[in-house]
Scaffold this motif. Sequence first.
Motif, PDB file in Angstrom:
ATOM      1  N   SER A  62      19.754 -14.107 -11.438  1.00  0.00           N
ATOM      2  CA  SER A  62      20.807 -14.534 -10.525  1.00  0.00           C
ATOM      3  C   SER A  62      22.111 -13.792 -10.797  1.00  0.00           C
ATOM      4  O   SER A  62      22.667 -13.892 -11.896  1.00  0.00           O
ATOM      5  CB  SER A  62      21.041 -16.042 -10.685  1.00  0.00           C
ATOM      6  OG  SER A  62      22.265 -16.434 -10.136  1.00  0.00           O
ATOM      7  N   LEU A 108      17.279 -18.158  -6.300  1.00  0.00           N
ATOM      8  CA  LEU A 108      17.962 -19.375  -6.739  1.00  0.00           C
ATOM      9  C   LEU A 108      19.258 -19.579  -5.972  1.00  0.00           C
ATOM     10  O   LEU A 108      20.103 -18.688  -5.913  1.00  0.00           O
ATOM     11  CB  LEU A 108      18.275 -19.299  -8.243  1.00  0.00           C
ATOM     12  CG  LEU A 108      18.993 -20.501  -8.853  1.00  0.00           C
ATOM     13  CD1 LEU A 108      18.132 -21.761  -8.765  1.00  0.00           C
ATOM     14  CD2 LEU A 108      19.374 -20.213 -10.296  1.00  0.00           C
ATOM     15  N   GLU A 135      14.697 -26.471 -10.219  1.00  0.00           N
ATOM     16  CA  GLU A 135      15.008 -25.298  -9.392  1.00  0.00           C
ATOM     17  C   GLU A 135      15.204 -24.053 -10.255  1.00  0.00           C
ATOM     18  O   GLU A 135      14.718 -22.968  -9.917  1.00  0.00           O
ATOM     19  CB  GLU A 135      16.250 -25.551  -8.528  1.00  0.00           C
ATOM     20  CG  GLU A 135      16.034 -26.548  -7.416  1.00  0.00           C
ATOM     21  CD  GLU A 135      16.097 -28.013  -7.856  1.00  0.00           C
ATOM     22  OE1 GLU A 135      16.394 -28.287  -9.061  1.00  0.00           O
ATOM     23  OE2 GLU A 135      15.834 -28.884  -7.015  1.00  0.00           O
ATOM     24  N   CYS A 136      15.910 -24.211 -11.370  1.00  0.00           N
ATOM     25  CA  CYS A 136      16.121 -23.073 -12.263  1.00  0.00           C
ATOM     26  C   CYS A 136      14.814 -22.668 -12.939  1.00  0.00           C
ATOM     27  O   CYS A 136      14.561 -21.484 -13.160  1.00  0.00           O
ATOM     28  CB  CYS A 136      17.200 -23.394 -13.287  1.00  0.00           C
ATOM     29  SG  CYS A 136      18.859 -23.419 -12.563  1.00  0.00           S
ATOM     30  N   ALA A 187      12.884 -20.697 -10.386  1.00  0.00           N
ATOM     31  CA  ALA A 187      13.488 -19.364 -10.242  1.00  0.00           C
ATOM     32  C   ALA A 187      13.106 -18.473 -11.421  1.00  0.00           C
ATOM     33  O   ALA A 187      12.763 -17.298 -11.229  1.00  0.00           O
ATOM     34  CB  ALA A 187      15.003 -19.478 -10.127  1.00  0.00           C
TER      35      ALA A 187
END
Length: 129
Positions: free
Chosen positions: A42, A83, A96-97, A100
Amino acid sequence: MHNKPIVATMIGDPCGIGPEVVVKSLVLDDIHALCRPLVVGSVESVQQTVDMLKYDVTVRRVTDVEGVGLDPKVIDVYDTGQLDPKYITLGKANAECGHASAAWLKEMDELALAGKVQATIMGPINTDA
């Protein structure tokens, strides 16, 4: 022609220590003498880390490896939008992380299998979330 290998490093869990470990390693003077570093993850997480550490480097989003890792004052981040930055909360793991991080590992492996990067490194991940 650039003859140094491209070494891709996945940032690990963007809510954990991974981005800090990766960014700190990329500002070392020796790195660019050895390889062309590329971060996978990210761009927002890397920028947040650079800002927190007050490093004088530019964070650049890339979606291709052409021309990466040539400028020691630029951290090239291979970011394909896996993400939403709203999920990045330092010190708080979330699914979510984790998803990702898994996607970034797959992308990094695909880059290696395609011969676009010559080595890969994985930053620390959280296995509790």
